[in-house]
Design a protein around this motif. Structure first.
Motif, PDB file in Angstrom:
ATOM      1  N   VAL A 134      78.157  38.026  14.389  1.00 23.21           N
ATOM      2  CA  VAL A 134      77.510  37.382  13.243  1.00 23.21           C
ATOM      3  C   VAL A 134      76.723  38.438  12.483  1.00 23.21           C
ATOM      4  O   VAL A 134      76.236  39.415  13.072  1.00 23.21           O
ATOM      5  CB  VAL A 134      76.576  36.240  13.683  1.00 23.21           C
ATOM      6  CG1 VAL A 134      77.366  35.119  14.345  1.00 23.21           C
ATOM      7  CG2 VAL A 134      75.496  36.756  14.626  1.00 23.21           C
ATOM      8  N   PRO A 135      76.557  38.272  11.170  1.00 24.26           N
ATOM      9  CA  PRO A 135      75.871  39.295  10.386  1.00 24.26           C
ATOM     10  C   PRO A 135      74.361  39.330  10.619  1.00 24.26           C
ATOM     11  O   PRO A 135      73.743  38.301  10.902  1.00 24.26           O
ATOM     12  CB  PRO A 135      76.200  38.915   8.936  1.00 24.26           C
ATOM     13  CG  PRO A 135      76.491  37.451   8.984  1.00 24.26           C
ATOM     14  CD  PRO A 135      77.109  37.191  10.324  1.00 24.26           C
ATOM     15  N   ILE A 136      73.800  40.515  10.493  1.00 19.23           N
ATOM     16  CA  ILE A 136      72.350  40.721  10.476  1.00 19.23           C
ATOM     17  C   ILE A 136      71.986  40.923   9.013  1.00 19.23           C
ATOM     18  O   ILE A 136      72.409  41.892   8.380  1.00 19.23           O
ATOM     19  CB  ILE A 136      71.949  41.948  11.305  1.00 19.23           C
ATOM     20  CG1 ILE A 136      72.382  41.760  12.765  1.00 19.23           C
ATOM     21  CG2 ILE A 136      70.452  42.207  11.214  1.00 19.23           C
ATOM     22  CD1 ILE A 136      72.328  43.031  13.587  1.00 19.23           C
ATOM     23  N   VAL A 137      71.227  39.985   8.452  1.00 19.18           N
ATOM     24  CA  VAL A 137      71.008  39.923   7.007  1.00 19.18           C
ATOM     25  C   VAL A 137      69.520  40.018   6.689  1.00 19.18           C
ATOM     26  O   VAL A 137      68.697  39.347   7.320  1.00 19.18           O
ATOM     27  CB  VAL A 137      71.577  38.606   6.428  1.00 19.18           C
ATOM     28  CG1 VAL A 137      71.494  38.601   4.908  1.00 19.18           C
ATOM     29  CG2 VAL A 137      73.026  38.411   6.868  1.00 19.18           C
ATOM     30  N   THR A 138      69.156  40.834   5.698  1.00 19.22           N
ATOM     31  CA  THR A 138      67.758  40.951   5.292  1.00 19.22           C
ATOM     32  C   THR A 138      67.336  39.714   4.510  1.00 19.22           C
ATOM     33  O   THR A 138      68.161  38.891   4.106  1.00 19.22           O
ATOM     34  CB  THR A 138      67.537  42.185   4.405  1.00 19.22           C
ATOM     35  OG1 THR A 138      68.168  41.969   3.131  1.00 19.22           O
ATOM     36  CG2 THR A 138      68.108  43.433   5.045  1.00 19.22           C
ATOM     37  N   ALA A 139      66.029  39.614   4.259  1.00 19.99           N
ATOM     38  CA  ALA A 139      65.506  38.492   3.483  1.00 19.99           C
ATOM     39  C   ALA A 139      66.074  38.481   2.071  1.00 19.99           C
ATOM     40  O   ALA A 139      66.144  37.429   1.428  1.00 19.99           O
ATOM     41  CB  ALA A 139      63.980  38.555   3.439  1.00 19.99           C
ATOM     42  N   ASP A 140      66.504  39.645   1.581  1.00 14.40           N
ATOM     43  CA  ASP A 140      67.090  39.751   0.245  1.00 14.40           C
ATOM     44  C   ASP A 140      68.603  39.580   0.241  1.00 14.40           C
ATOM     45  O   ASP A 140      69.248  39.764  -0.794  1.00 14.40           O
ATOM     46  CB  ASP A 140      66.739  41.105  -0.385  1.00 14.40           C
ATOM     47  CG  ASP A 140      65.242  41.248  -0.616  1.00 14.40           C
ATOM     48  OD1 ASP A 140      64.601  40.228  -0.922  1.00 14.40           O
ATOM     49  OD2 ASP A 140      64.718  42.376  -0.490  1.00 14.40           O
ATOM     50  N   GLY A 141      69.177  39.242   1.405  1.00 17.36           N
ATOM     51  CA  GLY A 141      70.611  38.982   1.474  1.00 17.36           C
ATOM     52  C   GLY A 141      71.488  40.196   1.697  1.00 17.36           C
ATOM     53  O   GLY A 141      72.717  40.097   1.596  1.00 17.36           O
ATOM     54  N   LEU A 142      70.894  41.346   2.003  1.00 17.55           N
ATOM     55  CA  LEU A 142      71.688  42.549   2.274  1.00 17.55           C
ATOM     56  C   LEU A 142      72.109  42.560   3.743  1.00 17.55           C
ATOM     57  O   LEU A 142      71.299  42.286   4.634  1.00 17.55           O
ATOM     58  CB  LEU A 142      70.883  43.805   1.946  1.00 17.55           C
ATOM     59  CG  LEU A 142      70.486  43.952   0.474  1.00 17.55           C
ATOM     60  CD1 LEU A 142      69.565  45.146   0.284  1.00 17.55           C
ATOM     61  CD2 LEU A 142      71.723  44.091  -0.405  1.00 17.55           C
ATOM     62  N   ARG A 143      73.368  42.890   3.983  1.00 18.44           N
ATOM     63  CA  ARG A 143      73.911  42.839   5.342  1.00 18.44           C
ATOM     64  C   ARG A 143      73.845  44.223   5.981  1.00 18.44           C
ATOM     65  O   ARG A 143      74.494  45.161   5.524  1.00 18.44           O
ATOM     66  CB  ARG A 143      75.353  42.334   5.304  1.00 18.44           C
ATOM     67  CG  ARG A 143      75.479  40.956   4.649  1.00 18.44           C
ATOM     68  CD  ARG A 143      76.884  40.686   4.177  1.00 18.44           C
ATOM     69  NE  ARG A 143      76.922  39.509   3.302  1.00 18.44           N
ATOM     70  CZ  ARG A 143      77.932  39.238   2.476  1.00 18.44           C
ATOM     71  NH1 ARG A 143      78.989  40.055   2.406  1.00 18.44           N
ATOM     72  NH2 ARG A 143      77.884  38.169   1.711  1.00 18.44           N
ATOM     73  N   LEU A 144      73.068  44.306   7.043  1.00 18.57           N
ATOM     74  CA  LEU A 144      72.836  45.588   7.700  1.00 18.57           C
ATOM     75  C   LEU A 144      73.896  45.911   8.738  1.00 18.57           C
ATOM     76  O   LEU A 144      74.203  47.082   8.986  1.00 18.57           O
ATOM     77  CB  LEU A 144      71.466  45.585   8.377  1.00 18.57           C
ATOM     78  CG  LEU A 144      70.263  45.277   7.484  1.00 18.57           C
ATOM     79  CD1 LEU A 144      68.998  45.217   8.332  1.00 18.57           C
ATOM     80  CD2 LEU A 144      70.137  46.313   6.388  1.00 18.57           C
ATOM     81  N   GLY A 145      74.437  44.892   9.363  1.00 21.58           N
ATOM     82  CA  GLY A 145      75.392  45.096  10.444  1.00 21.58           C
ATOM     83  C   GLY A 145      75.684  43.779  11.121  1.00 21.58           C
ATOM     84  O   GLY A 145      75.625  42.724  10.481  1.00 21.58           O
ATOM     85  N   ALA A 146      75.964  43.841  12.425  1.00 24.72           N
ATOM     86  CA  ALA A 146      76.341  42.618  13.135  1.00 24.72           C
ATOM     87  C   ALA A 146      75.859  42.659  14.577  1.00 24.72           C
ATOM     88  O   ALA A 146      75.781  43.722  15.199  1.00 24.72           O
ATOM     89  CB  ALA A 146      77.852  42.441  13.109  1.00 24.72           C
ATOM     90  N   LEU A 147      75.538  41.482  15.075  1.00 28.58           N
ATOM     91  CA  LEU A 147      75.303  41.283  16.504  1.00 28.58           C
ATOM     92  C   LEU A 147      76.609  40.740  17.066  1.00 28.58           C
ATOM     93  O   LEU A 147      77.085  39.680  16.643  1.00 28.58           O
ATOM     94  CB  LEU A 147      74.175  40.287  16.729  1.00 28.58           C
ATOM     95  CG  LEU A 147      73.957  39.813  18.172  1.00 28.58           C
ATOM     96  CD1 LEU A 147      73.535  40.970  19.072  1.00 28.58           C
ATOM     97  CD2 LEU A 147      72.909  38.691  18.218  1.00 28.58           C
TER      98      LEU A 147
END
Length: 334
Positions: free
Chosen positions: A111-124
């Motif tokens: 699943v994606p790791i997403v910042t509060a601004d909606g930017l996707r950093l990576g995945a768990l």
């Protein structure tokens, strides 16, 4: 992904300053919990850098990173949705990934790791050589855990920014702005009264206590007396020893009881005024999931012991123990 958006995403990722850093226990525990959700032997927190997927934490995986082109996390951040791959060996997108080609991983769910601004950093993500059962409930649990990864990253970045900018933060307007717009709960207290002087929007949302009810007060009017007494005991350590104090604190307000992982640091203004700055992350759901997973693990061990009692006794004998779960003289794990 558009070049401008990718440049922005990479800039935010690098602002956390965690790439190539040593693994931390809190991220390792999240990976372990994720793997347990699906009963899988492998798990990773994969951050997607320019040309690689780097593992912030990993379980059952020897590699520290893989190339980005065939990485699972790259596909997760491109789509922004959970990714389930039941046979990566026959999937042309991933068959050259070292985790598949060399480590034998066949299954992946991430699943994606997403910042509060909606930017996707990576995945768990979790991986396995067999194909475990996966459903929406388990994916929802992975999303909760991924949210805690993001929150932990946010707290670390905020804390580092505070330490790097101590002198500038004594400018009241800058401090108020940083706290107010932080994505996690932040607050400030003055010494020696321990009256709250700042209480941000995230703190209001988590606790249900509005700032007008708390500012200029110690909190006895808004929270249970025993909780405030415990807060103040740690606050006094911050000022008495003039050092950071970390703790998990129970906070009970109109929204209910929450478990907060809090860091408190001492600061001093140019006029000599001392105050405390607190940064808190809500870990209520994370601890609840960990407790559920621990209970499931105990149940599975008991059932396995009932199904294979001879094997259980042999393991206990070889280990020189008589309290092996389910074996003679065994006790229920506490």
């Amino acid at each position: 992904m558009r070049a401008a958006a990718e440049t922005e995403r990479l800039g935010v990722l690098r602002s956390y300053q965690v790439l190539d850093a040593p693994e931390e226990d809190v991220f390792a525990s999240i990976v372990t919990a994720a793997a347990q959700v699906l009963g899988a032997p492998m798990g990773v927190i994969g951050l997607v850098d320019q040309d690689r997927e780097w593992f912030l934490a990993r379980r059952g995986v020897g590699l520290a990173q893989t190339g980005r082109r065939a990485s699972f996390a790259d596909h997760v951040i491109r789509d922004g949705e959970p990714l389930v791959v039941r046979d990566a060996r026959s999937d042309g997108r991933f068959d050259t990934n070292p985790l598949v080609r060399d480590s034998g991983a066949r299954f992946y769910a991430g699943v994606p790791i997403v910042t509060a601004d909606g930017l996707r950093l990576g995945a768990l993500g979790v991986l396995a050589r067999d194909v475990p059962a996966v459903d929406e409930e388990k994916l929802a649990t992975l999303r909760v855990l991924a949210g805690h990864v993001r929150a932990e990253l946010d707290v670390r970045r905020l804390f580092r920014q505070v330490l790097e900018s101590r002198d500038h933060l004594l400018d009241t307007e800058l401090l108020v702005s940083m706290i107010e717009h932080a994505p996690v709960m932040m607050f400030a207290k003055e010494w020696p009264s321990l009256h709250h002087t700042l209480w941000n929007r995230a703190a209001e949302a988590v606790t249900g206590v509005p700032r007008q009810e708390l500012l200029g007060r110690t909190g006895y009017e808004s929270f249970p007396a025993e909780e405030i007494a415990a807060f103040h005991q740690r606050d006094q350590r911050v000022f008495g020893e003039w050092k950071r104090v970390d703790a998990e604190e129970t906070v009970t307000g109109p929204t209910g009881t929450r478990l907060m992982r809090t860091r408190k640091i001492p600061l001093q203004a140019a006029d000599g005024t001392k105050f405390l700055l607190g940064i808190s992350e809500d870990v209520t759901d994370l601890r609840a999931r960990e407790k559920e997973l621990d209970e499931l693990t105990r149940i599975e061990r008991r059932e396995r012991a009932k199904m294979f009692p001879e094997m259980n006794e042999e393991c206990a004998r070889k280990a020189g123990r008589r309290d092996w779960v389910g074996g003679p003289g065994s006790k229920e794990p506490s």
